[in-house]
Design a protein around this motif. Structure first.
Motif, PDB file in Angstrom:
ATOM      1  N   THR A 116       0.845  -1.206   0.000  1.00 19.83           N
ATOM      2  CA  THR A 116       0.000   0.000   0.000  1.00 19.83           C
ATOM      3  C   THR A 116       0.876   1.250   0.000  1.00 19.83           C
ATOM      4  OG1 THR A 116      -1.695  -1.217   1.182  1.00 19.83           O
ATOM      5  CG2 THR A 116      -1.926   1.161   1.152  1.00 19.83           C
ATOM      6  N   PRO A 145     -11.393  -6.866   5.470  1.00 16.23           N
ATOM      7  CA  PRO A 145     -12.793  -6.474   5.365  1.00 16.23           C
ATOM      8  C   PRO A 145     -13.134  -5.453   6.451  1.00 16.23           C
ATOM      9  CG  PRO A 145     -12.563  -8.874   5.363  1.00 16.23           C
ATOM     10  CD  PRO A 145     -11.232  -8.304   5.729  1.00 16.23           C
ATOM     11  N   THR A 202     -11.336  -0.414  -0.666  1.00 17.44           N
ATOM     12  CA  THR A 202     -10.567  -0.867  -1.827  1.00 17.44           C
ATOM     13  C   THR A 202     -10.006  -2.258  -1.603  1.00 17.44           C
ATOM     14  OG1 THR A 202      -8.576   0.152  -0.914  1.00 17.44           O
ATOM     15  CG2 THR A 202      -9.899   1.508  -2.390  1.00 17.44           C
ATOM     16  N   THR A 207      -0.922  -7.484  -2.665  1.00 23.49           N
ATOM     17  CA  THR A 207       0.466  -7.260  -3.087  1.00 23.49           C
ATOM     18  C   THR A 207       0.624  -7.692  -4.548  1.00 23.49           C
ATOM     19  OG1 THR A 207       1.173  -7.736  -0.833  1.00 23.49           O
ATOM     20  CG2 THR A 207       2.872  -7.833  -2.527  1.00 23.49           C
ATOM     21  N   VAL A 210     -15.996  -9.116   0.305  1.00 27.07           N
ATOM     22  CA  VAL A 210     -14.880 -10.030   0.533  1.00 27.07           C
ATOM     23  C   VAL A 210     -14.991 -10.559   1.958  1.00 27.07           C
ATOM     24  CG1 VAL A 210     -12.365 -10.222   0.628  1.00 27.07           C
ATOM     25  CG2 VAL A 210     -13.452  -8.781  -1.111  1.00 27.07           C
ATOM     26  N   LYS A 225      -4.268 -12.021   8.593  1.00 22.44           N
ATOM     27  CA  LYS A 225      -3.998 -10.594   8.617  1.00 22.44           C
ATOM     28  C   LYS A 225      -4.059 -10.135  10.059  1.00 22.44           C
ATOM     29  CE  LYS A 225      -3.361  -8.607   4.696  1.00 22.44           C
ATOM     30  NZ  LYS A 225      -3.916  -7.419   4.261  1.00 22.44           N
TER      31      LYS A 225
HETATM   32  C1  WTA Z   1      -7.197  -8.564   2.288  1.00 19.20           C
HETATM   33  C2  WTA Z   1      -2.972  -5.309   0.890  1.00 19.20           C
HETATM   34  C3  WTA Z   1     -11.379  -7.150   2.367  1.00 19.20           C
HETATM   35  C4  WTA Z   1      -7.550  -9.738   1.379  1.00 19.20           C
HETATM   36  C5  WTA Z   1      -3.400  -4.269  -0.144  1.00 19.20           C
HETATM   37  C6  WTA Z   1      -6.375  -9.774   0.418  1.00 19.20           C
HETATM   38  C7  WTA Z   1      -9.132  -7.006   1.930  1.00 19.20           C
HETATM   39  C8  WTA Z   1      -5.231  -9.399   1.317  1.00 19.20           C
HETATM   40  C9  WTA Z   1      -9.291  -5.682   1.430  1.00 19.20           C
HETATM   41  C10 WTA Z   1      -4.059  -8.817   0.588  1.00 19.20           C
HETATM   42  C11 WTA Z   1     -10.605  -5.111   1.444  1.00 19.20           C
HETATM   43  C12 WTA Z   1      -7.205  -6.259   1.263  1.00 19.20           C
HETATM   44  N1  WTA Z   1     -11.609  -5.905   1.915  1.00 19.20           N
HETATM   45  N2  WTA Z   1     -10.170  -7.721   2.385  1.00 19.20           N
HETATM   46  N3  WTA Z   1     -10.859  -3.885   1.030  1.00 19.20           N
HETATM   47  N4  WTA Z   1      -8.077  -5.258   1.028  1.00 19.20           N
HETATM   48  N5  WTA Z   1      -7.824  -7.311   1.815  1.00 19.20           N
HETATM   49  O1  WTA Z   1      -1.113  -8.426   0.001  1.00 19.20           O
HETATM   50  O2  WTA Z   1      -7.610 -10.913   2.154  1.00 19.20           O
HETATM   51  O3  WTA Z   1      -1.071  -7.223   2.238  1.00 19.20           O
HETATM   52  O4  WTA Z   1      -6.181 -11.030  -0.181  1.00 19.20           O
HETATM   53  O5  WTA Z   1      -2.296  -6.326   0.249  1.00 19.20           O
HETATM   54  O6  WTA Z   1      -5.796  -8.443   2.223  1.00 19.20           O
HETATM   55  O7  WTA Z   1      -3.099  -8.371   1.492  1.00 19.20           O
HETATM   56  P1  WTA Z   1      -1.798  -7.614   1.016  1.00 19.20           P
END
Ligand code: WTA
Length: 650
Positions: free
Chosen positions: A311, A389, A412, A416, A517, A526
Motif C-alpha cells: 500500500t 474487510p 478498496t 500485493t 470479501v 492478517k
Molecule cells: C485482504 C494489501 C477485504 C484480502 C493491499 C487480500 C481485503 C489481502 C481488502 C491482501 C478489502 C485487502 N476488503 N479484504 N478492502 N483489502 N484485503 O497483500 O484478504 O497485504 O487477499 O495487500 O488483504 O493483502 P496484502
C-alpha cells in the motif's frame, strides 16, 4: 472444502446503500459517462490509464495476447514521471512531500527539491557501482530518504526491495540473499510508537548472514552516524552532499522491465517474491490514484500505510507522485498511539484525502468520537480503507464521525500481487454499500466460483477469482503456465477461464453486483493489516526446544484482530513460562517483534481430524472467545474443552 480451512460462509449483504454527496460527484475525476465510454472496448480501456503517464517510446498495443504483456514496446522512466515532468510543467515550487517526524520535527520538499535530492542519491548509487538491473535493498522507516531512494533506484533502472523495518535482521538477510542484493540503505534507527529503535545491529548482522560483500549506506536519524564504522559503510548525508547538484539522466526502461520486488507471505514458510513492472504497474497506480482516490495535484493526501508494504509503494509513493500531488508522510502514522494525533494532523495540514486501514478505524472507534469531533476536519473530501474487510459498523463510524457524512468512503480490495486496486466503488459514480468492497473496476473481470470453477449464485460464498489479465499484474503471472498458480491444496478448477488468477480470498456477489470479501481461504492471516503465512510463524515456533507442534490463528477479541499461538510441548517437564518466553523470542528473531502472537496457549495436543490434520477453525473460534462449533470431525474432541478451561483459569 477441507475442514481445516475457513468456511465459505454466506453473509447477508449490507441492506442499505449510501449515495455519494452531490458536491463530490460534481468535481470527481471520473464520472459515469467517461468511464463507460472508455472501457466499452474492453481491455483497450486501460489505455486511459497509460495516457496519464509520459512515454519516451509509445507502446505498440495496450495488451499483447501472445506475450501476455501490457503496453509492449513502450518505454518510460518512473522517476521522470513522478518528478521531472511536474517540474517541466512549471510546478517545481509545488509541495511534493511533507514529512512529520515522531519527535515533532517537520521537513517539506517541493518537486524541485525532491528532484534535486533524487538526482544526488542516484549519482551516489552510481558512485557505489550500482548499475541498471542491480538490486538495492531499502530497510528504512518512514523518512523522506526512503521515497527518495526508491525514486533514485527507479531513475537508474535498479529494482529496489523495500523491507519493512519491523522485520528482524534474519528476515532482512533472507530477502537480500533471495534477491541477490549487495547494496543496503538503512537508518541508524527510528521511532516507533514513541520508542527509539536502533537498526545499527541489524545491519551488522546482515554482513554475517549474507555470503557476499554488502555496501551499506546509513541515514542519520538519531545523530549517531559519523563516517560509518566499516570500510563498506557510507553516511548517507556525506555521500549525497558529495553529489549535490548532480544531474542523472533518467534511464529509459521498457514497459515490462522490473521496477521493484516486494516480499509477501505465502502459504509456505518462505517469503514469496512478487515482481512489479515499470509500465503496467505505474499506469495502474496512477489510474487508480486518479479514479478511485480522486487525487488532484492541489490536494494534500495522506495514506497512513508504511512504505514497507505494498500500500505504501503504490499509494504513498508511486501513484500520488505520478499525479503531482502533495504527499503527507507521517513517521509514526501507522501506529496511531495518540488519540488526537490523526485528527490534529488532518486539521493542521488541511488533508483532503485520508486512506487508512479497518484496524485503525476500529481503534479510533474504540477511543471515541469525541477525538475527531474536537478538530476541524472539513478539509476532507474522500476517505478510503484497505487491508481487510471492514465491518459495516466501523464503516459507518468512519463515514459519520470523520467524514461528517460528506465524504465518500472507498473500500478498496486488492493485494500485493495485484499492484493496485481491483475491486471498489468509484467514488463519483457508484452508491456505496457499507461492508461490501464494490465492483470490479472497469477493465477488471472477477468471478466468484465454487470448487468446480462454476459461477455461484448471488449471495453464496465462493472463491474470488480474477479471470482476465489486469494492467498492474506482476511479472511472475505474466506467462500462461503460471497464471493459475495457487497455494491451496484444493483450489477451484479454473479451466473454464482462459486466464485465471485465484486470489485465495472468499467472497460473494449480491443481487446488485457488489462484491463482499469475506477473508482468506488459505493459511494466511492478517493481523493489524499485516499479512502473515501461518507456516512462517509456526516454523519459527516449532524450532524452539520443548515445542512439539504449533498452530497460529487469528481471531477477533473486542473488535480487534488478534493472533494466538497454540503450542503443544514435547517435554512436559519444561516450565511453561520459559517455553513461552522462548517462543516469543524465536518469532522476534526469525521474523520481527510485530509478528509476536498476542497469546501463547499451551495444550497437550492440537485438535486433529482422524487423518491428523489440525482443525484451525476451532482454534479461531477459541481465539475469538466464541463457543466452538462442530467437533465431530475430531479424533480428540475432548481437547477443545481442555483448552477452553485452561484459558478460563488464566
Ligand atoms: C485482504 C494489501 C477485504 C484480502 C493491499 C487480500 C481485503 C489481502 C481488502 C491482501 C478489502 C485487502 N476488503 N479484504 N478492502 N483489502 N484485503 O497483500 O484478504 O497485504 O487477499 O495487500 O488483504 O493483502 P496484502
Amino acid at each position: 472444502m477441507p475442514d481445516d480451512r475457513r468456511t465459505l460462509e454466506t453473509r447477508e449483504p449490507a441492506d442499505e446503500t449510501v449515495e455519494p454527496p452531490e458536491s463530490f460527484v460534481e468535481q470527481a475525476n471520473v464520472s459515469e459517462e467517461s468511464v463507460l465510454e472508455c472501457f466499452e472496448e474492453g481491455r483497450q480501456g486501460w489505455e486511459r490509464a497509460a495516457e496519464l503517464l509520459d512515454w519516451r517510446d509509445g507502446y505498440d498495443a495496450v495488451f499483447d495476447e501472445d506475450s501476455n504483456a501490457w503496453l509492449p514496446g513502450g518505454s518510460l522512466n518512473v522517476s521522470e514521471n513522478c518528478l521531472d515532468r511536474h517540474v517541466d510543467d512549471g510546478r517545481g515550487d509545488a509541495r511534493a512531500l511533507v514529512w512529520e517526524g515522531q519527535a515533532g520535527e517537520t521537513r517539506t520538499y517541493s518537486y524541485d527539491e525532491l528532484l534535486r535530492e533524487v538526482n544526488a542519491t542516484a549519482a551516489s548509487l552510481r558512485s557505489l557501482g550500482v548499475e541498471e538491473n542491480d538490486i538495492v535493498t531499502l530497510y528504512m522507516p518512514m523518512v523522506p530518504e526512503l521515497p527518495v531512494a526508491m525514486l533514485a533506484c527507479a531513475r537508474i533502472g535498479a529494482p529496489h526491495v523495500v523491507v519493512f523495518t519491523g522485520y528482524s535482521a534474519e528476515a532482512l538477510a533472507e530477502r537480500m540473499r533471495e534477491s541477490g542484493s549487495s547494496v543496503l540503505f538503512t537508518c541508524d534507527g527510528y521511532y516507533r510508537g514513541g520508542d527509539a529503535i536502533s537498526l545499527r545491529n541489524r545491519a551488522e548482522t546482515v554482513r554475517v548472514s549474507v555470503p557476499w560483500e554488502v555496501t551499506t549506506v546509513i541515514v542519520d536519524r538519531f545523530g549517531s552516524v559519523d563516517a560509518g564504522t566499516g570500510a563498506s559503510d557510507y553516511a548517507y548525508d556525506s555521500l549525497v552532499e558529495e553529489h549535490a547538484g548532480a544531474s542523472v539522466e533518467p534511464v529509459e526502461r521498457d514497459s515490462n522491465d522490473e521496477l521493484f520486488y516486494i516480499y509477501t507471505s505465502g502459504t509456505t514458510g518462505e517469503p514469496k517474491r512478487v515482481t512489479h513492472t515499470t509500465g503496467g504497474y505505474l499506469s495502474h497506480a496512477a489510474w487508480t490514484s486518479h479514479a478511485v482516490l480522486d487525487i488532484k495535484p492541489d490536494d494534500t493526501y495522506w495514506c497512513s500505510a508504511d512504505i514497507g508494504w505494498i500500500t505504501g509503494h503504490t499509494y504513498v509513493v508511486y501513484g500520488p507522485l505520478a499525479l503531482g500531488t502533495t504527499v503527507l508522510l507521517d513517521e509514526g502514522a501507522s501506529d496511531f498511539t495518540s488519540r488526537s494525533k490523526p485528527w490534529k494532523t488532518i486539521e493542521e495540514y488541511g488533508v483532503d484525502i485520508f486512506y487508512t486501514s479497518p484496524s485503525a478505524i476500529r481503534k479510533f472507534m474504540k477511543w471515541g468520537e469525541e477525538y475527531p469531533a474536537a478538530h476541524d476536519l472539513s478539509s476532507l473530501r474522500l476517505l478510503g480503507t484497505v487491508g481487510e474487510p471492514i465491518n459495516p459498523r466501523a464503516w459507518r463510524w468512519f463515514y459519520e464521525h470523520v467524514g461528517d457524512e460528506d465524504c465518500p468512503v472507498v473500500d478498496t480490495w486488492w493485494q500485493t500481487e495485484t499492484g493496485g486496486h481491483l475491486i471498489t466503488t468509484l467514488p463519483g459514480v457508484h452508491d456505496m454499500k457499507p461492508g461490501a468492497a464494490g465492483f470490479p473496476l472497469p477493465g477488471v473481470d472477477a468471478e466468484v466460483v465454487d470448487a468446480e470453477g462454476g459461477r455461484v449464485e448471488p449471495g453464496t460464498g465462493g472463491y474470488l477469482t480474477i479471470t482476465k489479465p489486469w494492467l498492474g499484474m506482476p511479472r511472475e503471472l505474466s506467462t500462461r503456465e503460471r497464471w493459475a498458480e495457487h497455494g491451496d491444496d484444493e483450489p477451484p478448477d479454473l479451466s473454464e477461464f482462459e486466464h485465471a488468477y485465484f486470489t485465495e480470498d472468499s467472497a460473494f456477489v449480491d443481487e446488485d453486483g457488489y462484491v463482499t470479501v469475506i477473508g482468506r481461504v488459505d493459511d494466511v492471516i492478517k493481523v493489524s493489516g499485516h499479512r502473515f503465512g501461518t507456516m512462517e510463524i509456526e516454523s519459527a515456533i516449532a524450532d524452539v526446544e520443548g515445542v512439539a507442534e504449533a498452530a497460529v490463528v487469528d481471531g477477533r477479541r473486542d473488535g480487534q484482530r488478534v493472533m494466538d499461538a497454540y503450542v503443544s510441548p514435547s517435554d512436559g517437564s519444561l516450565r511453561e513460562d520459559e517455553v513461552r518466553g522462548a517462543v516469543l523470542k524465536a518469532v522476534e528473531e526469525k521474523i520481527g517483534s510485530f509478528a509476536r502472537p498476542d497469546r501463547v496457549v499451551f495444550t497437550s495436543e492440537l485438535p486433529k481430524t482422524t487423518s491428523g490434520k489440525t482443525v484451525r477453525r476451532l482454534l479461531t473460534e477459541i481465539a475469538s472467545d466464541e463457543e466452538p462449533g462442530d467437533t465431530s470431525v475430531l479424533r480428540n474432541p475432548e481437547i477443545v474443552g481442555e483448552i477452553r478451561s485452561s484459558l478460563r483459569d488464566e
